[in-house]
Design an enzyme around this catalytic site. Structure first.
Site, PDB file in Angstrom:
ATOM      1  N   ARG A   1       0.252   7.599  -2.637  1.00 23.60           N
ATOM      2  CA  ARG A   1       0.686   8.584  -1.887  1.00 23.60           C
ATOM      3  C   ARG A   1       2.183   8.997  -1.949  1.00 23.60           C
ATOM      4  NH1 ARG A   1      -0.966   6.023   3.431  1.00 23.60           N
ATOM      5  NH2 ARG A   1      -1.479   4.228   1.877  1.00 23.60           N
TER       6      ARG A   1
ATOM      7  N   ASN B   1     -10.530  -2.903  -5.638  1.00 20.17           N
ATOM      8  CA  ASN B   1      -9.696  -1.783  -6.345  1.00 20.17           C
ATOM      9  C   ASN B   1     -10.255  -1.790  -7.778  1.00 20.17           C
ATOM     10  OD1 ASN B   1      -6.457  -3.031  -5.094  1.00 20.17           O
ATOM     11  ND2 ASN B   1      -7.819  -1.307  -4.187  1.00 20.17           N
TER      12      ASN B   1
ATOM     13  N   ARG C   1      -0.674   8.927 -10.188  1.00 19.64           N
ATOM     14  CA  ARG C   1      -0.396   7.853  -9.612  1.00 19.64           C
ATOM     15  C   ARG C   1       0.291   6.740 -10.101  1.00 19.64           C
ATOM     16  NH1 ARG C   1      -3.785   7.429  -5.150  1.00 19.64           N
ATOM     17  NH2 ARG C   1      -4.321   5.291  -5.501  1.00 19.64           N
TER      18      ARG C   1
ATOM     19  N   ASP D   1       0.730  -1.298   0.098  1.00 20.09           N
ATOM     20  CA  ASP D   1       0.009  -0.042   0.095  1.00 20.09           C
ATOM     21  C   ASP D   1       0.785   1.297  -0.052  1.00 20.09           C
ATOM     22  OD1 ASP D   1      -2.216   1.461  -0.095  1.00 20.09           O
ATOM     23  OD2 ASP D   1      -2.606   1.475   2.078  1.00 20.09           O
TER      24      ASP D   1
ATOM     25  N   ARG E   1     -11.726   1.584  -8.931  1.00 16.60           N
ATOM     26  CA  ARG E   1     -11.118   2.971  -8.983  1.00 16.60           C
ATOM     27  C   ARG E   1     -11.538   3.411 -10.390  1.00 16.60           C
ATOM     28  NH1 ARG E   1      -5.286   2.443  -6.069  1.00 16.60           N
ATOM     29  NH2 ARG E   1      -6.223   1.866  -3.884  1.00 16.60           N
TER      30      ARG E   1
END
Ligand code: FPP
Length: 224
Positions: A15, A59, A24, A11, A62
């Site tokens: 970020r 996911n 991203r 993970d 997304r």
């Protein structure tokens, strides 16, 4: 003692990228590079099974652009890394719901599994389109159709991880402290290790620290 099986929730790619003002997708690309080196390192350290949460079933909700970017990365991974796994004697296994994935990725997974099937130096399990509850439910439905009561071992053998020992150590990077629907049945007695580092910044030395930390744990499995 070195854990026989480590599972990793990778993970923090997004970020990591955001902090560097990158898209991203750049975080996922960097994550893939890190994941490849980390696997080599884990097998060299004596770990026999490495299971990686590459994409959860959830996911897939997304934005399509991000999901497509991840699919493109998986294609790149299969195109460039099956040869390396073969050289290293690592066998690939892909778990997850193939119905959620583009058919060519399912095909590449099967080809990768077949080509590396003789590998005896380690097993790399990639969870793609995977969900723990979904996996349990599929197995329950199969058991119901079978009409017989099952033992824990019998139930385990209906899961996509049949034949693979339960993880000894689960590592989650990226500061969050949750399982996020990963290997829910299999992690009943797994030792948990959380790192605040974002996955692309989680180094081989960080993995060594996690392994050392595991070595100091006392596993009692509910006994005294
Ligand atoms: C979670 O970070 C990571 C993912 C959803 C993808 C993980 C994929 C890789 C590391 C690439 C691996 C490639 C292969 C071939 C296995 P996040 O996007 O949720 O990050 P965030 O929480 O910071 O937003």
């Amino acid at each position: 003692m070195v854990p026989r099986h480590i599972a990793v929730i990778m993970d923090g790619n997004g970020r990591w990228a955001k902090k560097r003002l990158l898209p991203r997708s750049a975080g996922h690309r960097e994550g893939m590079k890190r994941m490849i080196a980390l696997c080599d390192h884990a097998f060299e350290a004596g770990v026999e099974y490495v299971t990686l949460y590459a994409l959860s079933a959830e996911n897939l909700t997304r934005p399509q652009e991000e999901v497509d970017g991840l699919f493109a990365l998986f294609r790149k991974y299969f195109a460039e890394n099956i040869g390396r796994l073969l050289e290293k004697g690592v066998r690939l296994k892909v778990i997850g719901d193939g119905a959620l994935l583009p058919p060519d990725i399912v095909q590449l997974s099967r080809e990768g599994e077949e080509r590396t099937a003789a590998g005896e130096k380690g097993i790399l399990v990639l969870a793609i389109g995977y969900g723990g509850r979904q996996e349990i439910l599929r197995a329950v439905n199969e058991a119901v159709r079978g009409g017989k009561e099952l033992s824990q071992e019998g139930f385990s053998s209906l899961l996509s991880t049949a034949g693979i020992p339960d993880p000894d150590l689960l590592i989650r990077t990226g500061k969050e402290k949750r399982l996020s629907n990963f290997l829910l049945w299999q992690c009943a007695y797994t030792e948990l290790y959380f790192s605040d580092k974002m996955f692309p910044a989680f180094t081989n030395a960080d993995l060594d620290r996690a392994l050392e930390n595991y070595a100091g744990r006392e596993r009692r499995y509910g006994k005294v």
